[in-house]
Design a protein around this motif. Sequence first.
Motif, PDB file in Angstrom:
ATOM      1  N   TYR A  54       3.451   5.119   4.836  1.00 33.79           N
ATOM      2  CA  TYR A  54       3.125   3.697   4.819  1.00 33.79           C
ATOM      3  C   TYR A  54       2.335   3.307   3.573  1.00 33.79           C
ATOM      4  CZ  TYR A  54       1.274  -0.837   6.078  1.00 33.79           C
ATOM      5  OH  TYR A  54       0.937  -2.172   6.067  1.00 33.79           O
ATOM      6  N   ALA A  55       1.291   4.047   3.274  1.00 33.73           N
ATOM      7  CA  ALA A  55       0.353   3.626   2.230  1.00 33.73           C
ATOM      8  C   ALA A  55       0.673   4.175   0.840  1.00 33.73           C
ATOM      9  CB  ALA A  55      -1.064   4.023   2.626  1.00 33.73           C
ATOM     10  N   LYS A  56       1.409   5.272   0.774  1.00 31.75           N
ATOM     11  CA  LYS A  56       1.661   5.932  -0.516  1.00 31.75           C
ATOM     12  C   LYS A  56       0.342   6.073  -1.287  1.00 31.75           C
ATOM     13  CE  LYS A  56       6.336   5.561  -0.574  1.00 31.75           C
ATOM     14  NZ  LYS A  56       7.008   6.467   0.249  1.00 31.75           N
ATOM     15  N   PRO A  57      -0.671   6.681  -0.651  1.00 33.29           N
ATOM     16  CA  PRO A  57      -1.994   6.751  -1.272  1.00 33.29           C
ATOM     17  C   PRO A  57      -2.029   7.690  -2.470  1.00 33.29           C
ATOM     18  CG  PRO A  57      -1.964   8.023   0.736  1.00 33.29           C
ATOM     19  CD  PRO A  57      -0.633   7.342   0.634  1.00 33.29           C
ATOM     20  N   ALA A 107       9.325   2.900   6.352  1.00 38.62           N
ATOM     21  CA  ALA A 107      10.119   1.748   6.794  1.00 38.62           C
ATOM     22  C   ALA A 107       9.226   0.562   7.134  1.00 38.62           C
ATOM     23  CB  ALA A 107      10.955   2.149   8.021  1.00 38.62           C
ATOM     24  N   VAL A 108       8.110   0.813   7.806  1.00 42.15           N
ATOM     25  CA  VAL A 108       7.174  -0.269   8.140  1.00 42.15           C
ATOM     26  C   VAL A 108       6.613  -0.884   6.857  1.00 42.15           C
ATOM     27  CG1 VAL A 108       4.932  -0.783   9.199  1.00 42.15           C
ATOM     28  CG2 VAL A 108       6.605   0.623  10.418  1.00 42.15           C
ATOM     29  N   ARG A 109       6.281  -0.061   5.891  1.00 37.62           N
ATOM     30  CA  ARG A 109       5.783  -0.558   4.611  1.00 37.62           C
ATOM     31  C   ARG A 109       6.830  -1.440   3.950  1.00 37.62           C
ATOM     32  NH1 ARG A 109       6.710   1.186  -0.374  1.00 37.62           N
ATOM     33  NH2 ARG A 109       7.513   3.155   0.364  1.00 37.62           N
ATOM     34  N   GLY A 110       8.080  -0.999   3.975  1.00 40.16           N
ATOM     35  CA  GLY A 110       9.166  -1.783   3.378  1.00 40.16           C
ATOM     36  C   GLY A 110       9.336  -3.129   4.055  1.00 40.16           C
ATOM     37  N   ARG A 111       9.249  -3.161   5.379  1.00 41.53           N
ATOM     38  CA  ARG A 111       9.376  -4.421   6.108  1.00 41.53           C
ATOM     39  C   ARG A 111       8.180  -5.327   5.874  1.00 41.53           C
ATOM     40  NH1 ARG A 111      10.539  -2.373  11.832  1.00 41.53           N
ATOM     41  NH2 ARG A 111      10.505  -0.371  10.859  1.00 41.53           N
ATOM     42  N   ALA A 112       6.991  -4.728   5.747  1.00 41.03           N
ATOM     43  CA  ALA A 112       5.777  -5.536   5.532  1.00 41.03           C
ATOM     44  C   ALA A 112       5.806  -6.202   4.162  1.00 41.03           C
ATOM     45  CB  ALA A 112       4.543  -4.658   5.656  1.00 41.03           C
ATOM     46  N   ARG A 113       6.425  -5.562   3.201  1.00 39.79           N
ATOM     47  CA  ARG A 113       6.485  -6.117   1.844  1.00 39.79           C
ATOM     48  C   ARG A 113       7.714  -6.987   1.616  1.00 39.79           C
ATOM     49  NH1 ARG A 113       4.355  -1.092  -1.799  1.00 39.79           N
ATOM     50  NH2 ARG A 113       2.291  -1.057  -0.878  1.00 39.79           N
ATOM     51  N   GLY A 114       8.741  -6.752   2.423  1.00 39.79           N
ATOM     52  CA  GLY A 114      10.004  -7.436   2.179  1.00 39.79           C
ATOM     53  C   GLY A 114      10.142  -8.638   2.999  1.00 39.79           C
TER      54      GLY A 114
END
Length: 114
Positions: A54-57, A107-114
Motif C-alpha cells: 500500500y505505502a511503498k515506504p 490494489a487498494v493504493r491504486g484505487r485510492a489514487r485513481g
Amino acid sequence: MRSETFTTGISVGLGAGLGAVTRWLVVLAAPPGSVEALALTFAVNAAGCFAMGYAKPGLFWGTGFLGGLTTFSAIGLAAVQTSISGALAIMVLSFAVSLAAWFAGDAVRGRARG
C-alpha cells in the motif's frame, strides 16, 4: 559516498530493530510455539506485506521497520517443528498469504489514487 551508506545502514537498522520489537510485543500475547503464536505471526506478516504494497515506504519504514516486523524465520521454525506435510502447508500458506496481502495493498493504493 561512505557517509551516505553509513547513514542508510543506520536508518535501516533502527527501523528493523523497531519492527522486530513490535513483532515480539504482538506475539507475546500468545504462548510460545502455540497455534495462537503462529496465527499472530501470520497476521503480522500479512499486515506488514499489505503495508508494504500500500505505502511503498522507503528505507526506514519499508526495508527497516516492515522488514523487521515481518518474519520468515518464525514461520520456518514453526514448520520444522511439525510433520513434513504440516511444514509444507505452513510454508505455502505463509508465502501465499504474504504475497496476497502485498497485492491487496498495492490494489487498494491504486484505487485510492485513481
